[in-house]
Design an enzyme around this catalytic site. Structure first.
Site, mmCIF file in Angstrom:
data_model
loop_
_atom_site.group_PDB
_atom_site.id
_atom_site.type_symbol
_atom_site.label_atom_id
_atom_site.label_comp_id
_atom_site.label_asym_id
_atom_site.label_seq_id
_atom_site.Cartn_x
_atom_site.Cartn_y
_atom_site.Cartn_z
ATOM 1 N N ARG A 1 0.869 -1.190 0.000
ATOM 2 C CA ARG A 1 0.000 0.000 0.000
ATOM 3 C C ARG A 1 0.895 1.226 0.000
ATOM 4 O O ARG A 1 1.775 1.350 0.856
ATOM 5 C CB ARG A 1 -0.900 0.045 1.228
ATOM 6 C CG ARG A 1 -1.484 1.451 1.411
ATOM 7 C CD ARG A 1 -2.538 1.583 2.432
ATOM 8 N NE ARG A 1 -3.765 0.968 2.002
ATOM 9 C CZ ARG A 1 -4.963 1.307 2.478
ATOM 10 N NH1 ARG A 1 -5.078 2.258 3.382
ATOM 11 N NH2 ARG A 1 -6.051 0.697 2.057
ATOM 12 N N GLN B 1 -10.371 -3.460 -2.871
ATOM 13 C CA GLN B 1 -11.589 -2.780 -2.426
ATOM 14 C C GLN B 1 -12.722 -3.015 -3.430
ATOM 15 O O GLN B 1 -13.853 -3.354 -3.049
ATOM 16 C CB GLN B 1 -11.314 -1.276 -2.288
ATOM 17 C CG GLN B 1 -12.531 -0.477 -1.865
ATOM 18 C CD GLN B 1 -12.959 -0.770 -0.435
ATOM 19 O OE1 GLN B 1 -12.157 -0.698 0.481
ATOM 20 N NE2 GLN B 1 -14.216 -1.099 -0.237
ATOM 21 N N ARG C 1 -14.145 -7.182 2.919
ATOM 22 C CA ARG C 1 -12.734 -7.024 2.535
ATOM 23 C C ARG C 1 -11.951 -8.266 2.907
ATOM 24 O O ARG C 1 -11.111 -8.741 2.156
ATOM 25 C CB ARG C 1 -12.090 -5.803 3.237
ATOM 26 C CG ARG C 1 -12.670 -4.447 2.922
ATOM 27 C CD ARG C 1 -12.477 -4.037 1.486
ATOM 28 N NE ARG C 1 -11.092 -4.148 1.024
ATOM 29 C CZ ARG C 1 -10.092 -3.328 1.392
ATOM 30 N NH1 ARG C 1 -10.310 -2.306 2.181
ATOM 31 N NH2 ARG C 1 -8.866 -3.509 0.921
HETATM 32 N N1 CP Z 1 -11.095 0.842 2.666
HETATM 33 C C1 CP Z 1 -9.818 0.762 3.059
HETATM 34 O O1 CP Z 1 -8.917 0.482 2.273
HETATM 35 O O2 CP Z 1 -9.621 1.005 4.373
HETATM 36 P P1 CP Z 1 -8.209 1.202 5.060
HETATM 37 O O3 CP Z 1 -7.624 2.477 4.530
HETATM 38 O O4 CP Z 1 -8.532 1.292 6.534
HETATM 39 O O5 CP Z 1 -7.346 0.023 4.748
HETATM 40 N N1 NVA Z 2 -9.487 7.367 -1.782
HETATM 41 C C1 NVA Z 2 -9.127 7.022 -0.430
HETATM 42 C C2 NVA Z 2 -9.424 5.581 -0.171
HETATM 43 C C3 NVA Z 2 -9.150 5.106 1.221
HETATM 44 C C4 NVA Z 2 -9.432 3.651 1.414
HETATM 45 C C5 NVA Z 2 -7.661 7.319 -0.213
HETATM 46 O O1 NVA Z 2 -6.854 7.011 -1.105
HETATM 47 O O2 NVA Z 2 -7.320 7.863 0.824
#
Ligand code: CP
Ligand code: NVA
Length: 313
Positions: free
Chosen positions: A108, A138, A299
């Site tokens: 991430r 997601q 998820r």
């Molecule tokens: N929706 C999602 O990706 O949540 P997090 O940022 O908490 O991982």
């Molecule tokens: N668009 C948001 C999604 C979080 C899960 C971000 O990138 O912060």
């Protein structure tokens, strides 16, 4: 070659390189995983998963870590405070080393190119747990939640209202186009999705029969089966907060907008975390039509299914 075979060893970076049948296979497996969520399995026994995080996370980290760990695998959380990731060591070299020690990698972070490089150099499956450009795990949970609600009913319309160029909107476009889900993006013109990505999605939609629409007109929510929104300021874009709020304030999902769909059974979706009072009002996200909490649980089931499908067991 069977779908099981084509999925083995695959990375998940965007969904763009997956066929509709491959995505369908992972969705079916997700349903089985959820049905059997209380059964004891050890399908990741003897395997290791590197969890690389440049950005914060609640759901994605917890979903990967618990899904992998409870099946006997060994997840290792590594933030940029812990490892060299493009700081003192190139992404290529980090990938080569992690590939020698881990069965798979989750990343991430900011750049899509980082997750692509990890996949190119590690030799193991790499899962994109969110970049600036895409959030594919997601989107799988989102489609899973829609199908869980509406069953096999065809002709579903998913309407995303908000920042139409963000990672979540982009991944919804891709997966919906592949699977034949009608998708409508409603956002200010300045935040319309990237035309190059739209062209790719339209090509996929020609095969699946999905209808894609992009508009700045909120009347476009009429007929939506699912109304989806996401934060107005994504991680890493905090400097643009004032500008985003000014553009997006009219696009809040509230009772009035939910009613504008003209359907009583329209569901509300949000990837979370949510800023209640900005992109959505508390009465909508905490109300009867919200599936945001099922979506969060899903998820985990969908991420487990992705790993089961791609990590040979
Ligand atoms: N929706 C999602 O990706 O949540 P997090 O940022 O908490 O991982
Ligand atoms: N668009 C948001 C999604 C979080 C899960 C971000 O990138 O912060």
């Amino acid at each position: 070659m069977s779908i099981q075979k084509t999925l083995q060893g695959r990375s998940l970076l965007t969904w763009l390189d997956y066929t509709p049948d491959e995505i369908r296979y992972v969705l079916d497996l997700s349903r089985q995983v959820k049905r059997e969520k209380n059964a004891v399995h050890e399908r990741f026994k003897g395997k290791t998963l590197a969890l690389l995080f440049e950005k914060r996370s609640t759901r994605t980290r917890c979903a990967f870590e618990t899904a992998f760990g409870e099946e006997g695998g060994h997840p290792v959380f590594l933030s940029t405070a812990d490892i060299q990731l493009g700081a003192k060591e190139s992404i290529e070299d980090t990938a080569r080393v992690l590939g020698r020690m881990f069965s798979a990698i989750q990343f991430r972070g900011f750049k899509q190119s980082t997750v692509e490089t990890l996949a190119a150099y590690s030799g193991v499956p790499v899962y994109n747990g969110l970049t600036d450009a895409f959030h594919p795990t997601q989107a799988l949970a989102d489609i899973f939640t829609i199908e869980e609600t509406f069953g096999g009913r065809g002709g579903i319309t998913l309407c995303f209202v908000g920042d139409g160029r963000n990672n979540v909107a982009r991944s919804l476009l891709v997966i919906s186009a592949k699977l034949g889900v009608n998708v409508s993006i409603i956002s200010p013109k300045a935040l319309f999705p990237d035309p190059a990505l739209l062209a790719q999605c339209e090509a996929a939609a020609r095969h699946s029969g999905a209808k894609i629409t992009v508009s700045d007109d909120l009347d476009g929510v009429a007929g939506a089966d699912a109304l989806y929104t996401d934060v107005w300021v994504s991680m890493g874009e905090e400097a643009q907060r004032a500008e985003r709020l000014a553009l997006l304030r009219p696009y809040q999902v509230n009772r009035t907008l939910m009613d504008k769909t003209g359907k009583k059974d329209t569901i509300f979706l949000h990837c979370l975390p949510a800023v209640k009072g900005e992109e959505v009002t508390a009465d909508v996200i905490d109300g009867q039509q919200s599936r945001a909490w099922d979506q969060a649980e899903n998820r985990k089931h969908t991420i487990k299914a992705i790993m089961l499908a791609t990590l040979a067991v």
